[in-house]
Design a protein around this motif. Sequence first.
Motif, PDB file in Angstrom:
ATOM      1  N   PRO A   1     -26.735 -29.242  13.942  1.00 19.97           N
ATOM      2  CA  PRO A   1     -27.358 -30.455  13.542  1.00 19.97           C
ATOM      3  C   PRO A   1     -26.361 -31.708  13.803  1.00 19.97           C
ATOM      4  CG  PRO A   1     -26.241 -29.312  11.641  1.00 19.97           C
ATOM      5  CD  PRO A   1     -26.126 -28.453  12.805  1.00 19.97           C
ATOM      6  N   GLY A   2     -25.526 -31.546  14.435  1.00 20.42           N
ATOM      7  CA  GLY A   2     -24.663 -32.850  15.244  1.00 20.42           C
ATOM      8  C   GLY A   2     -23.080 -32.131  15.233  1.00 20.42           C
ATOM      9  N   VAL A   3     -22.119 -33.179  15.572  1.00 20.35           N
ATOM     10  CA  VAL A   3     -20.721 -32.765  15.733  1.00 20.35           C
ATOM     11  C   VAL A   3     -20.230 -32.481  14.234  1.00 20.35           C
ATOM     12  CG1 VAL A   3     -18.242 -33.373  16.385  1.00 20.35           C
ATOM     13  CG2 VAL A   3     -20.583 -33.990  17.624  1.00 20.35           C
ATOM     14  N   LEU A   4     -19.761 -31.380  13.914  1.00 21.12           N
ATOM     15  CA  LEU A   4     -19.210 -31.142  12.552  1.00 21.12           C
ATOM     16  C   LEU A   4     -17.713 -31.406  12.240  1.00 21.12           C
ATOM     17  CD1 LEU A   4     -21.275 -27.593  12.254  1.00 21.12           C
ATOM     18  CD2 LEU A   4     -21.894 -29.987  11.823  1.00 21.12           C
ATOM     19  N   ASP A   5     -17.539 -31.905  11.154  1.00 23.19           N
ATOM     20  CA  ASP A   5     -16.054 -32.008  10.910  1.00 23.19           C
ATOM     21  C   ASP A   5     -15.492 -30.737  10.216  1.00 23.19           C
ATOM     22  OD1 ASP A   5     -16.705 -31.703   8.170  1.00 23.19           O
ATOM     23  OD2 ASP A   5     -16.624 -34.109   7.674  1.00 23.19           O
ATOM     24  N   ASP A   6     -14.104 -30.736   9.713  1.00 24.09           N
ATOM     25  CA  ASP A   6     -13.531 -29.449   9.298  1.00 24.09           C
ATOM     26  C   ASP A   6     -14.270 -28.882   8.154  1.00 24.09           C
ATOM     27  OD1 ASP A   6     -11.593 -29.530  11.388  1.00 24.09           O
ATOM     28  OD2 ASP A   6     -10.156 -30.793  10.086  1.00 24.09           O
ATOM     29  N   ASP A   7     -15.014 -29.725   7.555  1.00 24.60           N
ATOM     30  CA  ASP A   7     -15.686 -29.000   6.136  1.00 24.60           C
ATOM     31  C   ASP A   7     -17.424 -28.531   6.810  1.00 24.60           C
ATOM     32  OD1 ASP A   7     -13.464 -29.681   4.623  1.00 24.60           O
ATOM     33  OD2 ASP A   7     -14.277 -31.724   4.280  1.00 24.60           O
ATOM     34  N   GLY A   8     -17.510 -28.604   7.723  1.00 27.23           N
ATOM     35  CA  GLY A   8     -18.893 -28.268   8.416  1.00 27.23           C
ATOM     36  C   GLY A   8     -19.764 -29.391   7.963  1.00 27.23           C
ATOM     37  N   GLU A   9     -19.386 -30.513   7.730  1.00 24.76           N
ATOM     38  CA  GLU A   9     -20.417 -31.783   7.560  1.00 24.76           C
ATOM     39  C   GLU A   9     -20.719 -32.309   8.929  1.00 24.76           C
ATOM     40  OE1 GLU A   9     -21.829 -32.657   4.768  1.00 24.76           O
ATOM     41  OE2 GLU A   9     -20.699 -30.589   3.673  1.00 24.76           O
ATOM     42  N   VAL A  10     -21.699 -33.055   8.898  1.00 20.88           N
ATOM     43  CA  VAL A  10     -22.043 -34.037  10.245  1.00 20.88           C
ATOM     44  C   VAL A  10     -21.245 -35.071  10.274  1.00 20.88           C
ATOM     45  CG1 VAL A  10     -24.085 -34.922  11.389  1.00 20.88           C
ATOM     46  CG2 VAL A  10     -24.441 -32.781  10.595  1.00 20.88           C
ATOM     47  N   ILE A  11     -20.669 -35.276  11.548  1.00 15.14           N
ATOM     48  CA  ILE A  11     -20.053 -36.521  11.748  1.00 15.14           C
ATOM     49  C   ILE A  11     -21.003 -37.638  11.826  1.00 15.14           C
ATOM     50  CG2 ILE A  11     -18.103 -37.769  12.772  1.00 15.14           C
ATOM     51  CD1 ILE A  11     -16.630 -34.996  13.114  1.00 15.14           C
TER      52      ILE A  11
ATOM     53  N   ARG B   1     -32.196 -42.617  13.177  1.00 10.52           N
ATOM     54  CA  ARG B   1     -30.880 -42.215  13.554  1.00 10.52           C
ATOM     55  C   ARG B   1     -30.649 -40.973  12.812  1.00 10.52           C
ATOM     56  NH1 ARG B   1     -26.470 -40.964  12.650  1.00 10.52           N
ATOM     57  NH2 ARG B   1     -26.931 -40.557  10.578  1.00 10.52           N
ATOM     58  N   VAL B   2     -30.368 -39.905  13.758  1.00 11.96           N
ATOM     59  CA  VAL B   2     -30.395 -38.534  13.236  1.00 11.96           C
ATOM     60  C   VAL B   2     -29.025 -38.044  13.673  1.00 11.96           C
ATOM     61  CG1 VAL B   2     -32.726 -37.773  12.980  1.00 11.96           C
ATOM     62  CG2 VAL B   2     -31.670 -37.585  15.251  1.00 11.96           C
ATOM     63  N   GLY B   3     -28.516 -36.827  12.958  1.00  7.46           N
ATOM     64  CA  GLY B   3     -27.372 -36.124  13.677  1.00  7.46           C
ATOM     65  C   GLY B   3     -26.126 -37.117  13.803  1.00  7.46           C
ATOM     66  N   THR B   4     -25.385 -36.767  14.741  1.00  3.29           N
ATOM     67  CA  THR B   4     -24.282 -37.481  14.999  1.00  3.29           C
ATOM     68  C   THR B   4     -24.359 -38.688  16.447  1.00  3.29           C
ATOM     69  OG1 THR B   4     -22.647 -35.799  14.878  1.00  3.29           O
ATOM     70  CG2 THR B   4     -22.014 -37.490  16.164  1.00  3.29           C
ATOM     71  N   THR B   5     -24.122 -39.779  16.135  1.00  6.89           N
ATOM     72  CA  THR B   5     -24.187 -40.883  17.178  1.00  6.89           C
ATOM     73  C   THR B   5     -23.191 -41.157  17.995  1.00  6.89           C
ATOM     74  OG1 THR B   5     -26.067 -41.854  15.811  1.00  6.89           O
ATOM     75  CG2 THR B   5     -25.257 -43.140  17.957  1.00  6.89           C
ATOM     76  N   VAL B   6     -22.824 -41.005  18.996  1.00  3.76           N
ATOM     77  CA  VAL B   6     -21.919 -41.203  20.137  1.00  3.76           C
ATOM     78  C   VAL B   6     -22.078 -42.483  20.618  1.00  3.76           C
ATOM     79  CG1 VAL B   6     -20.307 -40.214  21.865  1.00  3.76           C
ATOM     80  CG2 VAL B   6     -21.342 -38.467  20.322  1.00  3.76           C
TER      81      VAL B   6
END
Length: 245
Positions: free
Chosen positions: A171-181, A236-241
Amino acid sequence: MTTILKLGGSVITEKDRPETLDGPALDRAADAVAGRSDLVVVHGGGSFGHHHAAEHGVSTTEGSTDPDAVIAIHGAMATLNRFVVSRLRDRDVPAVPVHPLSAADRDGSGALTLPSGAPERLLGEGYVPVLHGDVVAHGGEGVTVLSGDEIVVELAAALEADRVGLCSAVPGVLDDDGEVIEEIREFEAVADALGASDATDVSGGMAGKVQSLLSMETPASIFDLDGLAAFLDGERVGTTVHGGT
Ligand code: IP8
């Protein structure tokens, strides 16, 4: 408002079974695209291109001079492209195929030239061009793989795209806790989470993806199939780069 949408190969194919489509996933993607215009679709290789590329030892940097490698890899990608175009046509999307092998090349240093005239003109005429990862002529190497992500970066600049979306298996780029950045503005901020300690020493995977997206002027979103329709609706969804760096 031109949008470039990449459908990841791991989304629309069953990655572990050679040349196997994930039909339900492709249907969901095609349903989300139905009724949209001013859109370029790019798809990756999944179990079509990558299977044959691995068999012939071909990557974006390692080439092959064997014509059978070109035919196998390009042929599998053309087959997948036919599936994608036909599922879009089933929904009356004015999708037409565009094959990079016939137009793109890399010089001896690996620098890519991807002419954008055909997709741009097709877009202007109301079509939805559907490009795909492919093999391309590469000076001194025979052919190497051209990834869908590279196509996205080139076309976003050439077409001055307003939006870029990468529909991936996560669902996006995930942080260390598995949450979407939610937002990425510099690579260093996420290098650890991406498992890459040195920004100059990453290739492929999510780290490589984020790095190439950071080089673009157009902001890019990474999301999964659940977020695709919302992305195409302008949300706006997921990770925006945010690139331009
Ligand atoms: O899946 C690679 O495209 P990608 C296509 O976007 C081939 O990396 C030919 C393996």
